[in-house]
Design a protein around this motif. Structure first.
Motif, PDB file in Angstrom:
ATOM      1  N   ALA A  70      33.991  32.462  25.390  1.00 31.59           N
ATOM      2  CA  ALA A  70      33.236  32.349  26.636  1.00 31.59           C
ATOM      3  C   ALA A  70      34.080  32.733  27.846  1.00 31.59           C
ATOM      4  CB  ALA A  70      32.709  30.930  26.807  1.00 31.59           C
ATOM      5  N   TYR A  71      35.394  32.763  27.696  1.00 31.85           N
ATOM      6  CA  TYR A  71      36.266  33.170  28.795  1.00 31.85           C
ATOM      7  C   TYR A  71      36.289  34.688  28.858  1.00 31.85           C
ATOM      8  CZ  TYR A  71      38.145  28.523  29.629  1.00 31.85           C
ATOM      9  OH  TYR A  71      38.281  27.204  29.959  1.00 31.85           O
ATOM     10  N   SER A  72      35.834  35.240  29.970  1.00 33.34           N
ATOM     11  CA  SER A  72      35.819  36.693  30.100  1.00 33.34           C
ATOM     12  C   SER A  72      36.665  37.117  31.303  1.00 33.34           C
ATOM     13  CB  SER A  72      34.385  37.209  30.249  1.00 33.34           C
ATOM     14  OG  SER A  72      33.732  36.576  31.317  1.00 33.34           O
ATOM     15  N   ASP A  73      37.421  38.189  31.123  1.00 31.00           N
ATOM     16  CA  ASP A  73      38.282  38.727  32.169  1.00 31.00           C
ATOM     17  C   ASP A  73      37.422  39.489  33.167  1.00 31.00           C
ATOM     18  OD1 ASP A  73      40.105  40.173  33.746  1.00 31.00           O
ATOM     19  OD2 ASP A  73      41.546  40.260  32.115  1.00 31.00           O
ATOM     20  N   ILE A  74      37.418  39.019  34.411  1.00 36.11           N
ATOM     21  CA  ILE A  74      36.611  39.660  35.456  1.00 36.11           C
ATOM     22  C   ILE A  74      37.503  40.223  36.567  1.00 36.11           C
ATOM     23  CG2 ILE A  74      34.547  38.300  34.986  1.00 36.11           C
ATOM     24  CD1 ILE A  74      35.285  36.617  37.495  1.00 36.11           C
ATOM     25  N   SER A  75      38.769  40.449  36.248  1.00 32.65           N
ATOM     26  CA  SER A  75      39.739  40.912  37.243  1.00 32.65           C
ATOM     27  C   SER A  75      39.278  42.158  37.986  1.00 32.65           C
ATOM     28  CB  SER A  75      41.086  41.207  36.578  1.00 32.65           C
ATOM     29  OG  SER A  75      41.552  40.078  35.904  1.00 32.65           O
ATOM     30  N   MET A  76      38.731  43.117  37.271  1.00 28.08           N
ATOM     31  CA  MET A  76      38.321  44.377  37.893  1.00 28.08           C
ATOM     32  C   MET A  76      36.959  44.250  38.577  1.00 28.08           C
ATOM     33  SD  MET A  76      40.943  46.125  37.375  1.00 28.08           S
ATOM     34  CE  MET A  76      40.522  47.777  37.810  1.00 28.08           C
ATOM     35  N   GLU A  77      35.995  43.670  37.901  1.00 26.33           N
ATOM     36  CA  GLU A  77      34.628  43.647  38.429  1.00 26.33           C
ATOM     37  C   GLU A  77      34.443  42.717  39.628  1.00 26.33           C
ATOM     38  OE1 GLU A  77      32.040  40.751  35.689  1.00 26.33           O
ATOM     39  OE2 GLU A  77      33.229  42.193  34.542  1.00 26.33           O
ATOM     40  N   LEU A  78      35.280  41.703  39.760  1.00 25.54           N
ATOM     41  CA  LEU A  78      35.117  40.736  40.849  1.00 25.54           C
ATOM     42  C   LEU A  78      35.254  41.382  42.222  1.00 25.54           C
ATOM     43  CD1 LEU A  78      34.589  37.728  41.369  1.00 25.54           C
ATOM     44  CD2 LEU A  78      37.056  37.396  41.366  1.00 25.54           C
ATOM     45  N   PHE A  79      36.125  42.362  42.340  1.00 22.88           N
ATOM     46  CA  PHE A  79      36.372  43.015  43.627  1.00 22.88           C
ATOM     47  C   PHE A  79      35.972  44.480  43.619  1.00 22.88           C
ATOM     48  CE2 PHE A  79      39.447  39.542  43.135  1.00 22.88           C
ATOM     49  CZ  PHE A  79      38.987  38.725  44.155  1.00 22.88           C
ATOM     50  N   GLU A  80      35.084  44.837  42.736  1.00 22.35           N
ATOM     51  CA  GLU A  80      34.642  46.222  42.615  1.00 22.35           C
ATOM     52  C   GLU A  80      33.610  46.558  43.695  1.00 22.35           C
ATOM     53  OE1 GLU A  80      34.185  48.371  38.601  1.00 22.35           O
ATOM     54  OE2 GLU A  80      32.191  47.682  39.147  1.00 22.35           O
ATOM     55  N   THR A  81      33.753  47.730  44.296  1.00 27.99           N
ATOM     56  CA  THR A  81      32.806  48.188  45.312  1.00 27.99           C
ATOM     57  C   THR A  81      31.643  48.918  44.633  1.00 27.99           C
ATOM     58  OG1 THR A  81      33.865  50.335  45.607  1.00 27.99           O
ATOM     59  CG2 THR A  81      34.699  48.510  46.959  1.00 27.99           C
ATOM     60  N   THR A  83      31.079  51.931  44.767  1.00 24.59           N
ATOM     61  CA  THR A  83      31.572  53.212  44.256  1.00 24.59           C
ATOM     62  C   THR A  83      32.529  53.020  43.083  1.00 24.59           C
ATOM     63  OG1 THR A  83      33.358  53.241  45.880  1.00 24.59           O
ATOM     64  CG2 THR A  83      31.298  54.370  46.474  1.00 24.59           C
ATOM     65  N   MET A  84      32.535  51.807  42.515  1.00 22.55           N
ATOM     66  CA  MET A  84      33.335  51.452  41.346  1.00 22.55           C
ATOM     67  C   MET A  84      34.840  51.563  41.586  1.00 22.55           C
ATOM     68  SD  MET A  84      30.915  52.784  38.284  1.00 22.55           S
ATOM     69  CE  MET A  84      31.841  51.885  37.085  1.00 22.55           C
ATOM     70  N   LYS A  85      35.268  51.262  42.784  1.00 19.77           N
ATOM     71  CA  LYS A  85      36.687  51.213  43.119  1.00 19.77           C
ATOM     72  C   LYS A  85      37.022  49.773  43.497  1.00 19.77           C
ATOM     73  CE  LYS A  85      36.989  55.933  44.498  1.00 19.77           C
ATOM     74  NZ  LYS A  85      37.703  56.914  45.197  1.00 19.77           N
ATOM     75  N   GLU A  90      39.870  42.685  49.776  1.00 22.37           N
ATOM     76  CA  GLU A  90      39.218  41.453  49.298  1.00 22.37           C
ATOM     77  C   GLU A  90      40.054  40.774  48.218  1.00 22.37           C
ATOM     78  OE1 GLU A  90      36.387  39.732  50.191  1.00 22.37           O
ATOM     79  OE2 GLU A  90      36.410  41.051  51.942  1.00 22.37           O
ATOM     80  N   ARG A  91      40.632  41.576  47.339  1.00 20.45           N
ATOM     81  CA  ARG A  91      41.466  41.025  46.267  1.00 20.45           C
ATOM     82  C   ARG A  91      42.694  40.336  46.857  1.00 20.45           C
ATOM     83  NH1 ARG A  91      45.437  42.073  42.367  1.00 20.45           N
ATOM     84  NH2 ARG A  91      44.761  41.758  40.213  1.00 20.45           N
ATOM     85  N   GLU A  92      43.322  40.975  47.839  1.00 25.54           N
ATOM     86  CA  GLU A  92      44.499  40.396  48.479  1.00 25.54           C
ATOM     87  C   GLU A  92      44.134  39.124  49.259  1.00 25.54           C
ATOM     88  OE1 GLU A  92      48.594  40.288  49.093  1.00 25.54           O
ATOM     89  OE2 GLU A  92      47.424  41.542  47.738  1.00 25.54           O
ATOM     90  N   LEU A  93      42.974  39.122  49.901  1.00 20.92           N
ATOM     91  CA  LEU A  93      42.509  37.938  50.625  1.00 20.92           C
ATOM     92  C   LEU A  93      42.314  36.769  49.659  1.00 20.92           C
ATOM     93  CD1 LEU A  93      41.512  36.624  53.251  1.00 20.92           C
ATOM     94  CD2 LEU A  93      39.246  37.527  52.723  1.00 20.92           C
ATOM     95  N   PHE A  94      41.683  37.026  48.502  1.00 23.67           N
ATOM     96  CA  PHE A  94      41.494  35.995  47.486  1.00 23.67           C
ATOM     97  C   PHE A  94      42.853  35.460  47.034  1.00 23.67           C
ATOM     98  CE2 PHE A  94      41.354  34.867  42.976  1.00 23.67           C
ATOM     99  CZ  PHE A  94      40.408  33.862  42.989  1.00 23.67           C
ATOM    100  N   LYS A  95      43.775  36.356  46.735  1.00 26.17           N
ATOM    101  CA  LYS A  95      45.121  35.970  46.285  1.00 26.17           C
ATOM    102  C   LYS A  95      45.798  35.075  47.318  1.00 26.17           C
ATOM    103  CE  LYS A  95      49.623  38.014  46.093  1.00 26.17           C
ATOM    104  NZ  LYS A  95      50.420  39.216  46.127  1.00 26.17           N
ATOM    105  N   GLU A  96      45.760  35.464  48.571  1.00 30.97           N
ATOM    106  CA  GLU A  96      46.415  34.691  49.628  1.00 30.97           C
ATOM    107  C   GLU A  96      45.739  33.335  49.846  1.00 30.97           C
ATOM    108  OE1 GLU A  96      49.350  35.066  51.032  1.00 30.97           O
ATOM    109  OE2 GLU A  96      49.540  36.804  49.720  1.00 30.97           O
TER     110      GLU A  96
END
Length: 114
Positions: A70-81, A83-85, A90-96
């Motif tokens: 049930a644990y799924s890696d969402i590292s890429m999709e969480l901050f995807e625009t 245009t799929m970039k 946003e990722r840096e803001l979340f990290k901070e």
């Protein structure tokens, strides 16, 4: 996305990288609770290695089982625009937000900077 709570759970090895697992609560309905993994970086800070979400129902999967599918890696999709970039801002803001939550950075330092 705004972080509403964070605390370090433990230090682990994830894919051969020594890191810490941080439980994060957010204001997002789609991802109210996440696990963020932080490792050390070359600039004497911490890198956000991965973010995972538990899709299991707490009524059905009531025990803490990090090996559960049930644990799924969402590292890429969480901050995807759209245009799929990756939206690095946003990722840096979340990290901070996670790192500046009371006690998180100090606990990472204690567990990772031996």
């Amino acid at each position: 996305m705004t972080v509403t709570g964070a605390h370090v759970r433990r230090a682990i090895d994830r894919d051969g990288i020594r890191c810490c697992e941080v439980e994060v609560r957010t204001d997002q309905l789609e991802a109210p609770e996440l696990l963020a993994f932080f490792g050390t970086s070359q600039d004497n800070d911490y890198d956000l290695v991965a973010i995972v979400k538990n899709d299991a129902s707490s009524e059905i999967d009531w025990y803490d089982n990090s090996m559960h599918s049930a644990y799924s890696d969402i590292s890429m999709e969480l901050f995807e625009t759209t245009t799929m970039k990756t939206n690095w801002g946003e990722r840096e803001l979340f990290k901070e937000q996670v790192l500046s939550y009371p006690g998180v950075r100090a606990e990472l330092h204690r567990l990772l900077d031996v």
